[in-house]
Write an enzyme that holds these catalytic residues in place. Sequence first.
Site, PDB file in Angstrom:
ATOM      1  CB  CYS A 138     -46.760  -0.814  41.951  1.00  0.00           C
ATOM      2  SG  CYS A 138     -45.734  -1.839  40.861  1.00  0.00           S
ATOM      3  CG  ASP A 293     -51.320  -1.823  35.348  1.00  0.00           C
ATOM      4  OD1 ASP A 293     -50.176  -1.853  34.872  1.00  0.00           O
ATOM      5  OD2 ASP A 293     -51.559  -1.764  36.568  1.00  0.00           O
ATOM      6  CG  HIS A 322     -48.530   0.399  36.817  1.00  0.00           C
ATOM      7  ND1 HIS A 322     -49.079  -0.692  37.462  1.00  0.00           N
ATOM      8  CD2 HIS A 322     -47.461   0.776  37.565  1.00  0.00           C
ATOM      9  CE1 HIS A 322     -48.370  -0.967  38.545  1.00  0.00           C
ATOM     10  NE2 HIS A 322     -47.382  -0.087  38.633  1.00  0.00           N
TER      11      HIS A 322
END
Length: 354
Positions: A138, A293, A322
């Site tokens: 991320c 995601d 995610h």
Amino acid sequence: MNPLRQLTKFPRALLETSNIVLTTEDAVIGATPKDTVWTHRKTTLYRYRSDQRKHPVPVLLVFALINRPMIYDLRPGHSFVEFLLGQGFDVFLVDWGEPGDEDADMGLENYVCDELTWAVRETLRLSGAKELSIVGWCIGAALTAMFAALNPMGPARNLVLLTMPVDPTESLYTTWLGRDSFDVDQVADYLINVPGGAVDWANKLMKPVNNYVTTKRRLFEQVEEGTANRTAYQAMSKWVGDNPPFAGLAFKQWVTWMYKENRLVRGRIELRGKRVDLRNITQSCLVVTAGSDHIAPRHTTTPFLDVVGSDDVHHMARPGGHIGLMAGSKAKHEVWPEIGVWLEPRSQAEPYVP
């Protein structure tokens, strides 16, 4: 099922569900033995203990500035750290810690040019290696890419970039945060550091029904059916609910540069006077995206594939969300092994030739 039996089963299931939810804080996460090997300000570098190290190139794990990095080591028996150790890697992890008011001036340049750069230095010093692999997730993946772009001849040999936002055009975050009416300067200046709970709340509002209703309803149904995995539910729930603050300046820069001005993919971010140009990245890159995601949708990551300068780039597109991509029930068997297969030949003494 007999209606009477169903009626008597309901309160038992409700009681057990409540017990699971209310004792979540007792869950054990981040349990793999490790040593603190370096600290600076609030940042800590850990090295995991192992007697199975066989690959010359160590692995440094980098997570986002929100949530805790122990998602890499979620629970015993379901830990990416455990997996890497079992594969013979020397594993290090960066923990950004919990910023206080005195850290509100921490910007992205501090995280990339200081904290991450020094963590890389210490990883190499302690492992005795000249190069390393960095696994970023991320925002942590974006910070990793920035570091690599600023250090094209540096010590990072391999980059594993998980669910990385690069070009957030047409994402929900851009709709929310990129609009002119969202005054990020006012928010950051008023709050000093943005509370982790506020970030968590905003993330959950992206899928409110699923986050606030479906998850607990599914747990109740599993309890009724006798299929509930108490350990797995509590570990994930505990991790999701533990949100450190987002340092004020870093929050302001992240929102402005990514969602308001879309600078990263355009090569318009400057850190300490140096331009972050993704075309400078020559390291071997494994880009991993998740089909469901909603934080960093696949279409916000794949532009990286068109601009990166490396000749050794692989895209691993998988289903999942995610977090579920790497920490879900299928990750251990369907995602981690593929990452290991990609890393192993690129972690030997001799450089990998694609």
